[in-house]
Design a protein around this motif. Sequence first.
Motif, PDB file in Angstrom:
ATOM      1  N   ALA A   1      -2.629  -7.615  -9.089  1.00 32.83           N
ATOM      2  CA  ALA A   1      -3.988  -7.058  -9.099  1.00 32.83           C
ATOM      3  C   ALA A   1      -4.467  -6.766  -7.687  1.00 32.83           C
ATOM      4  O   ALA A   1      -5.080  -5.721  -7.423  1.00 32.83           O
ATOM      5  N   LYS A   2      -4.188  -7.655  -6.752  1.00 35.69           N
ATOM      6  CA  LYS A   2      -4.599  -7.449  -5.362  1.00 35.69           C
ATOM      7  C   LYS A   2      -3.887  -6.261  -4.726  1.00 35.69           C
ATOM      8  O   LYS A   2      -4.447  -5.584  -3.862  1.00 35.69           O
ATOM      9  N   GLU A   3      -2.661  -6.023  -5.135  1.00 31.44           N
ATOM     10  CA  GLU A   3      -1.904  -4.895  -4.577  1.00 31.44           C
ATOM     11  C   GLU A   3      -2.462  -3.560  -5.031  1.00 31.44           C
ATOM     12  O   GLU A   3      -2.588  -2.615  -4.238  1.00 31.44           O
ATOM     13  N   PHE A   4      -2.818  -3.446  -6.300  1.00 33.80           N
ATOM     14  CA  PHE A   4      -3.185  -2.133  -6.837  1.00 33.80           C
ATOM     15  C   PHE A   4      -4.691  -1.911  -6.987  1.00 33.80           C
ATOM     16  O   PHE A   4      -5.126  -0.771  -7.142  1.00 33.80           O
TER      17      PHE A   4
ATOM     18  N   GLY B   1       0.762  -1.247   0.000  1.00 33.96           N
ATOM     19  CA  GLY B   1       0.000   0.000   0.000  1.00 33.96           C
ATOM     20  C   GLY B   1       0.785   1.284   0.000  1.00 33.96           C
ATOM     21  O   GLY B   1       0.206   2.362  -0.147  1.00 33.96           O
ATOM     22  N   THR B   2       2.105   1.242   0.162  1.00 33.62           N
ATOM     23  CA  THR B   2       2.919   2.456   0.159  1.00 33.62           C
ATOM     24  C   THR B   2       4.170   2.239  -0.679  1.00 33.62           C
ATOM     25  O   THR B   2       4.566   1.099  -0.937  1.00 33.62           O
ATOM     26  N   GLY B   3       4.794   3.340  -1.079  1.00 36.45           N
ATOM     27  CA  GLY B   3       6.010   3.256  -1.879  1.00 36.45           C
ATOM     28  C   GLY B   3       5.730   3.474  -3.350  1.00 36.45           C
ATOM     29  O   GLY B   3       4.582   3.672  -3.771  1.00 36.45           O
ATOM     30  N   SER B   4       6.784   3.415  -4.138  1.00 38.02           N
ATOM     31  CA  SER B   4       6.649   3.626  -5.574  1.00 38.02           C
ATOM     32  C   SER B   4       5.927   2.440  -6.215  1.00 38.02           C
ATOM     33  O   SER B   4       5.820   1.361  -5.637  1.00 38.02           O
ATOM     34  N   THR B   5       5.444   2.664  -7.421  1.00 42.49           N
ATOM     35  CA  THR B   5       4.755   1.596  -8.146  1.00 42.49           C
ATOM     36  C   THR B   5       5.663   0.397  -8.353  1.00 42.49           C
ATOM     37  O   THR B   5       5.252  -0.754  -8.163  1.00 42.49           O
ATOM     38  N   TRP B   6       6.907   0.650  -8.712  1.00 36.77           N
ATOM     39  CA  TRP B   6       7.853  -0.431  -8.962  1.00 36.77           C
ATOM     40  C   TRP B   6       8.152  -1.206  -7.676  1.00 36.77           C
ATOM     41  O   TRP B   6       8.224  -2.438  -7.676  1.00 36.77           O
ATOM     42  N   HIS B   7       8.293  -0.470  -6.568  1.00 35.29           N
ATOM     43  CA  HIS B   7       8.568  -1.117  -5.288  1.00 35.29           C
ATOM     44  C   HIS B   7       7.406  -2.025  -4.882  1.00 35.29           C
ATOM     45  O   HIS B   7       7.615  -3.155  -4.436  1.00 35.29           O
ATOM     46  N   ARG B   8       6.194  -1.544  -5.074  1.00 32.78           N
ATOM     47  CA  ARG B   8       5.024  -2.337  -4.719  1.00 32.78           C
ATOM     48  C   ARG B   8       4.852  -3.530  -5.658  1.00 32.78           C
ATOM     49  O   ARG B   8       4.408  -4.601  -5.234  1.00 32.78           O
ATOM     50  N   ALA B   9       5.188  -3.342  -6.926  1.00 28.94           N
ATOM     51  CA  ALA B   9       5.092  -4.449  -7.876  1.00 28.94           C
ATOM     52  C   ALA B   9       6.079  -5.561  -7.501  1.00 28.94           C
ATOM     53  O   ALA B   9       5.734  -6.750  -7.533  1.00 28.94           O
ATOM     54  N   LYS B  10       7.302  -5.176  -7.131  1.00 26.58           N
ATOM     55  CA  LYS B  10       8.296  -6.171  -6.715  1.00 26.58           C
ATOM     56  C   LYS B  10       7.829  -6.896  -5.457  1.00 26.58           C
ATOM     57  O   LYS B  10       8.032  -8.111  -5.324  1.00 26.58           O
ATOM     58  N   TYR B  11       7.238  -6.147  -4.549  1.00 30.51           N
ATOM     59  CA  TYR B  11       6.727  -6.757  -3.323  1.00 30.51           C
ATOM     60  C   TYR B  11       5.647  -7.792  -3.649  1.00 30.51           C
ATOM     61  O   TYR B  11       5.664  -8.907  -3.117  1.00 30.51           O
ATOM     62  N   SER B  12       4.701  -7.427  -4.515  1.00 26.47           N
ATOM     63  CA  SER B  12       3.603  -8.348  -4.838  1.00 26.47           C
ATOM     64  C   SER B  12       4.122  -9.609  -5.524  1.00 26.47           C
ATOM     65  O   SER B  12       3.624 -10.711  -5.284  1.00 26.47           O
ATOM     66  N   ILE B  13       5.136  -9.471  -6.368  1.00 24.80           N
ATOM     67  CA  ILE B  13       5.728 -10.637  -7.024  1.00 24.80           C
ATOM     68  C   ILE B  13       6.427 -11.534  -6.003  1.00 24.80           C
ATOM     69  O   ILE B  13       6.331 -12.762  -6.054  1.00 24.80           O
ATOM     70  N   SER B  14       7.096 -10.904  -5.041  1.00 22.79           N
ATOM     71  CA  SER B  14       7.831 -11.683  -4.038  1.00 22.79           C
ATOM     72  C   SER B  14       6.920 -12.499  -3.145  1.00 22.79           C
ATOM     73  O   SER B  14       7.348 -13.499  -2.557  1.00 22.79           O
ATOM     74  N   ARG B  15       5.644 -12.101  -3.028  1.00 23.07           N
ATOM     75  CA  ARG B  15       4.730 -12.830  -2.140  1.00 23.07           C
ATOM     76  C   ARG B  15       4.400 -14.226  -2.660  1.00 23.07           C
ATOM     77  O   ARG B  15       3.832 -15.038  -1.938  1.00 23.07           O
ATOM     78  N   ILE B  16       4.761 -14.513  -3.917  1.00 14.11           N
ATOM     79  CA  ILE B  16       4.614 -15.874  -4.419  1.00 14.11           C
ATOM     80  C   ILE B  16       5.565 -16.792  -3.667  1.00 14.11           C
ATOM     81  O   ILE B  16       5.265 -17.966  -3.418  1.00 14.11           O
TER      82      ILE B  16
END
Length: 268
Positions: free
Chosen positions: A248-251, A175-190
């Motif tokens: 999708a869940k992140e954004f 929910g916070t940070g740059s778009t790229w940072h959040r995208a990397k976070y969402s990918i890492s949750r796999i």
Amino acid sequence: MKIHSLLGTVRIFLRAAAPLALLCTFPIHAQEQPPASPDAPPVAPAQEQISLNGDSTIQPASPAPSEIALKNNRLFYVLANYSTVEKHDQFGTLSAKTKFKLSVKTMSDPVTVSFLGVIALMGQATNSEPSYGQGLKGFSKRYATTFADTGIGTLMTTSVFPTLLHQDPRYFQLGTGSTWHRAKYSISRIFVTRADSGKLQFNYSEIVGNAVAAGISNTYHPDYQRTFGNTMTVWGTDILLNTLCNIAKEFWPDIRRKIHNHKHPSDM
């Protein structure tokens, strides 16, 4: 190289799409007890039990289990979604019963049931698996296979392995940070998830759960699909599509708030 049938591609997508329908929960806080009167006798914080040999033992009273209310925050206003924990949401530990309830709610959701029917009709129209035939019988086989693929994948990654390994199947939005940072976070949750204790762990529920689901599907799919290569393709595609689901869940909560031009009630 032999081209996989459309049905194989469809069932790969469906099994991965099911985790989109997961949960967002809020724990119910215990009511605050009023202070005891000075004249009131003290209440023992433990329960006294008598053992078989006649000795009394003091055991701590068991805390009342927390109730978790499942909330369906539909992705894109359509897909069932019980598993996204948004940034400002409160959350507690899920019981084994609640983890299995997630799979039941996901697979019984009217949108899920209807969507799988549409996919079966598409397979019917293209005769994707000729051995299933046409007519009602052919549609029934296609629908049963598609539903089984999706249901088993959901059950393994949302209920069975999270219960056995004491892991939390929900997606916790950054929910916070740059778009790229959040995208990397969402990918890492796999590959990274929370244990029931709150600690971060390798996401065995996702990786192993999808592999087991892909293997189980070999027991009821046509013989030509029961190969190691096809099983690995199904497993890898599931992981890829679930990664897109995490993004999708992140954004989606941010997109939804912009559409409504006001904050979601859980953020207020």
